[in-house]
Design an enzyme around this catalytic site. Sequence first.
Site: not given
Length: 179
Positions: A104, A101, A166, A44-45, A160
């Site tokens: 990492d 988003d 968010r 969802r990021g 989030d």
Amino acid sequence: MPQDYTIEQMISAKRISARIEELAREIEATYAGTDKLVVVGLLRGSFVFIADLVRELDLPVEVDFLEASSYGDAMESSREVRILKDLRGEIGGRDVLVVEDIVDTGHTLHHVTNLLRSRSPARLETIALLDKPTRREVDVRATWTGFEIPDAFVVGYGIDYAQRNRNLPFIGAVQITGG
Ligand code: 5GP
């Protein structure tokens, strides 16, 4: 429940929008003449980033979403990536831009791009708002990156911590204060 924490601003809303304008011009140049670009947001990021990015793009675009498992409510990455929600549309022969988003460890982007490449798009590029290069475990790099950041846990602008924050307009670093 997450531990008590504070949020320190790392990238302002103004810097984010200026960077998105720059990135959009580069994406337009790369996909110039495309019939219809399929912009794939990783849920969802990326939902805030994709919303701002597509409105800045002067190209015919279609939007689709894909959800891969990530951190859950924890602050540590799981290395196993599962697809929780697949695309609605077909991408075979299409021009595709995957919007992430944060890159990492790199496992998510690696897994998702391998999966989408197996569906034979005409062209597949990737864009990540944030990149934490020092955390990388798999050798992947987004075609475009908004900002390189240090190894911090960040929230805001769609991202989030245990489903909260968010809606912050900026990117901030979480500092655990106790609890
Ligand atoms: P990777 O598979 O590259 O380790 O992780 C990618 C996903 O982990 C990102 O799409 C994001 O959902 C999550 N992630 C990585 N770093 C952070 C962070 O600092 N904060 C939050 N909330 N999620 C992160």
